[in-house]
Design a protein around this motif. Sequence first.
Motif, PDB file in Angstrom:
ATOM      1  N   TYR A   1      -7.168  -9.174   4.066  1.00  0.00           N
ATOM      2  CA  TYR A   1      -6.805  -8.062   3.331  1.00  0.00           C
ATOM      3  C   TYR A   1      -6.061  -8.628   1.785  1.00  0.00           C
ATOM      4  O   TYR A   1      -5.346  -9.638   2.078  1.00  0.00           O
TER       5      TYR A   1
ATOM      6  N   SER B   1      -6.821  -1.751   3.992  1.00  0.00           N
ATOM      7  CA  SER B   1      -6.036  -3.098   4.670  1.00  0.00           C
ATOM      8  C   SER B   1      -5.837  -3.012   5.969  1.00  0.00           C
ATOM      9  O   SER B   1      -5.055  -3.856   6.607  1.00  0.00           O
TER      10      SER B   1
ATOM     11  N   ARG C   1      -3.543  -7.892  -1.729  1.00  0.00           N
ATOM     12  CA  ARG C   1      -2.467  -7.120  -2.089  1.00  0.00           C
ATOM     13  C   ARG C   1      -2.803  -5.688  -2.729  1.00  0.00           C
ATOM     14  O   ARG C   1      -2.284  -4.571  -2.451  1.00  0.00           O
TER      15      ARG C   1
ATOM     16  N   ARG D   1      -3.063   3.204   6.679  1.00  0.00           N
ATOM     17  CA  ARG D   1      -3.866   1.877   6.438  1.00  0.00           C
ATOM     18  C   ARG D   1      -5.292   2.241   6.526  1.00  0.00           C
ATOM     19  O   ARG D   1      -5.768   3.015   7.564  1.00  0.00           O
TER      20      ARG D   1
ATOM     21  N   ILE E   1       2.323  -4.818   8.487  1.00  0.00           N
ATOM     22  CA  ILE E   1       2.717  -4.858   6.748  1.00  0.00           C
ATOM     23  C   ILE E   1       4.135  -4.332   6.842  1.00  0.00           C
ATOM     24  O   ILE E   1       4.429  -3.085   7.087  1.00  0.00           O
TER      25      ILE E   1
ATOM     26  N   ASP F   1      -3.614   1.788  -0.124  1.00  0.00           N
ATOM     27  CA  ASP F   1      -3.141   2.084   1.011  1.00  0.00           C
ATOM     28  C   ASP F   1      -1.934   2.960   0.949  1.00  0.00           C
ATOM     29  O   ASP F   1      -1.489   4.049   1.431  1.00  0.00           O
TER      30      ASP F   1
ATOM     31  N   PRO G   1       4.576  -3.174   0.785  1.00  0.00           N
ATOM     32  CA  PRO G   1       3.439  -2.770   0.201  1.00  0.00           C
ATOM     33  C   PRO G   1       3.070  -4.116  -0.815  1.00  0.00           C
ATOM     34  O   PRO G   1       2.257  -4.051  -1.765  1.00  0.00           O
ATOM     35  N   GLU G   2       3.759  -5.279  -0.825  1.00  0.00           N
ATOM     36  CA  GLU G   2       3.394  -6.295  -1.687  1.00  0.00           C
ATOM     37  C   GLU G   2       3.701  -5.758  -3.192  1.00  0.00           C
ATOM     38  O   GLU G   2       3.098  -6.547  -4.020  1.00  0.00           O
TER      39      GLU G   2
ATOM     40  N   ILE H   1      -3.470  -3.285   0.199  1.00  0.00           N
ATOM     41  CA  ILE H   1      -2.429  -2.952   0.797  1.00  0.00           C
ATOM     42  C   ILE H   1      -1.877  -1.807  -0.222  1.00  0.00           C
ATOM     43  O   ILE H   1      -1.271  -0.811   0.194  1.00  0.00           O
TER      44      ILE H   1
END
Length: 778
Positions: free
Chosen positions: A293, A330, A295, A327, A336, A301, A339-340, A298
Amino acid sequence: MWSDRTSTPARLKVVAALLGVSWLAPFLGGSTEPWAWGVMSVIIGLCFLLLPPRHQLPAFVYLPAALLALWPLTAFLPASWFATPGWRLNLTRDLGLSLPGTITPQPWLTLESWLLLALGLSWLVYATSLLMVSRTRWNLARFYVTGAGLLAGLAILCALAKQPLPFWHAAQHFGFFPNRNQMGDWLALAALLIPALLYEDWGRHRLLTVWWLLVLGVIGAALVMNYSRAGVLIFFAGSTLFLLWISLMRRWTGRLMIGMAIAISMVTLFLLFGGETRDRLQRMAQPSDEPRYSRLEIQKDALALKHSSPWTGVGLGNFNAVFPFARDASRSEARILHPESDWVWLIAEVGWGALVVALIGYAIVMGLHFPVERGTARTLRLAAAIAVLGFAVHGLVDVSAHRLGSFLPVCLFALLLIHPRYLEPASNGLRLGFRWLGLVWCLVGAFFIWSWYSPRLLPASAGVIRAKQTADAALAKGDSVTAMVVLNQALGWSPLDWELYYRRATAQLVTYPTGARLDFLRARTLEPNSSLLPKQEGLLWLNLSPIATLTAWNEALRRDRHNVAELYSELLQQGGRVPLVREGLKNTALNRPDLFLIFVYGLTLEEFREMRLRLLARDPKLATFSAIQQQEFFRFWSEKEGLASFVETAQSMPTWKNAATPYLARRHAEQGDYAQAYTLLHATRPDPVYPQLNTGGSLEALQARALQRPDDFANAYVLTRTYLAASNYTAALETIRRVTPQKGCPAYFFHLQAEVAARLGLWEEAWKSLLQEEARAK
């Protein structure tokens, strides 16, 4: 002209405080654990108590910081005032979880996260309220970069010695931060000040110039060893922007050329010795076949959480617990944690309003950089502004602003970029407010440290961690009562922690199996992606309730998307000794072709026949099987029960024709009908890829070469094609027969041999050549 009338000792104390916080925050493992939060909170509190700011910015500058600090408190509003999210309904109505009446489902953890947010914001306000003349700013930058270089050198030495400090938990065994991107961010921002220092000291202080080049080399080496693409990109992009900006200023052409030469040298060294970091940058633009997946998936979502609470978010500290319910794009087994993205994290936990406030505050701080004029350390302020810009842009793809170890040093850059004209003497009320706030932070820091080291469980993340450790120790001793007590207490603070429910279910397995089933279900609901969780649950139930084991293991098989065959084999090995479990796994296999082929692999003749009959009763056309799966099943069938048994059934099933043809051909070969066997098998074989025909040379030369060097495959191929063009099939076959015994003979020669032998009516040779081609291809 503005001036700093602060006495020299007081000024030195302020500089020492700024440097101490900016160095210590990353050094303490990135300040990601409660004990480090406590240390930093106490130090910041003491700074506020003993060294309150003597200056302040205009009130409107502080308004966004105040609003950003207050906005997350909306999570403590009653949940009944707003629409109830679907995930909350599911947890309370279907699983019987007792959640508090606030918007945040975990108020204690939200309060802890809010304290950290307020701590960082208050330090930002404090740092930007300090008036410093140009000379002090330059010295502050020099000391900070020197310290950063020494810390980077320490990280390099520890990495080379493979002996990190006990409180460093770097995943890649380099640096202070658990995440290499935060380490790269910190290194890159410190390095961005070096071009300004080189520009200032070049030609004036030769020793300092050499020192900055040395520090740049150390930090550059640390960036490479850190393997973070983000850090390298921030440094090179920021340095390029700095050089381009100063190129617009007059009489700086000579220094610009020097700076460009240094930058080009750095790029060259990186390309030559960048190692894995350079390779990771090259792979960014290359497609990958690995299931993963991104970024963006992520973040897509994560932004879906805004639909349930667009203006309040899910509450600080709740992303990790709530995100699994959102989710989609991702989806994977990996948990996770964030969320980056700093910005997306802010939206998800605090709402859109907080994002607007944060952007306004950021724009105001960047606006305080102007005007750019002489006598204000403008090159240093430019470098600091670029660093703050890089930090914000990096926040689009990482979460450095959510880590004290990377956020607190950036506050020093914010101080450096601000034009001193905006600062005015601080009011007594502001100074008194900071003193009171300092007392609060000292108390909060003491609580954080106490929660980490105290044997008592306290309502904080450290208390939840200690509860898990205590429960594990109690369960290891068979003391389920103690485990239940501490787990129930921790669930009052963290009711969405699946690990707590899993441990509590383990404690109730024997004494209260009904409660254990419910807690296992809660754990699986709160962690809906991991296959390891239901797998371990099934093992715990194995000798107590085979039905519960099957329920958990079927869920594990449903979740595993990439290694389901390996997982099923492992489950079959572990549960096969329990008859009811084995029967359940058999029924599961009948509904899934990939698992069926694993289950029948080790069966006896009678067991295989039973499974085959049950399968064909359910799916007589094998419509659920792919062509490859059909061939694998037919291979098992012909090996277990013999070709005669398989052919007898296959001949009456026209839908099996393509997959069954190789086995029908083998049956004809067993009966001596090689012509029919060859015809059937050859029809399923695609033509191989032949080499390009080079017709140079006479026939006599080709023949002589073939006799001298039978392993010259190119020559043999040309000679064979020459014979075939002349319809001399016997000579062509003799040529091929000399080639095929040679080591490394290409598979296409066996295909040619089969076709030529068939033309000559040598059916057995033609059949065997096709089998040799198949074996050679494998």
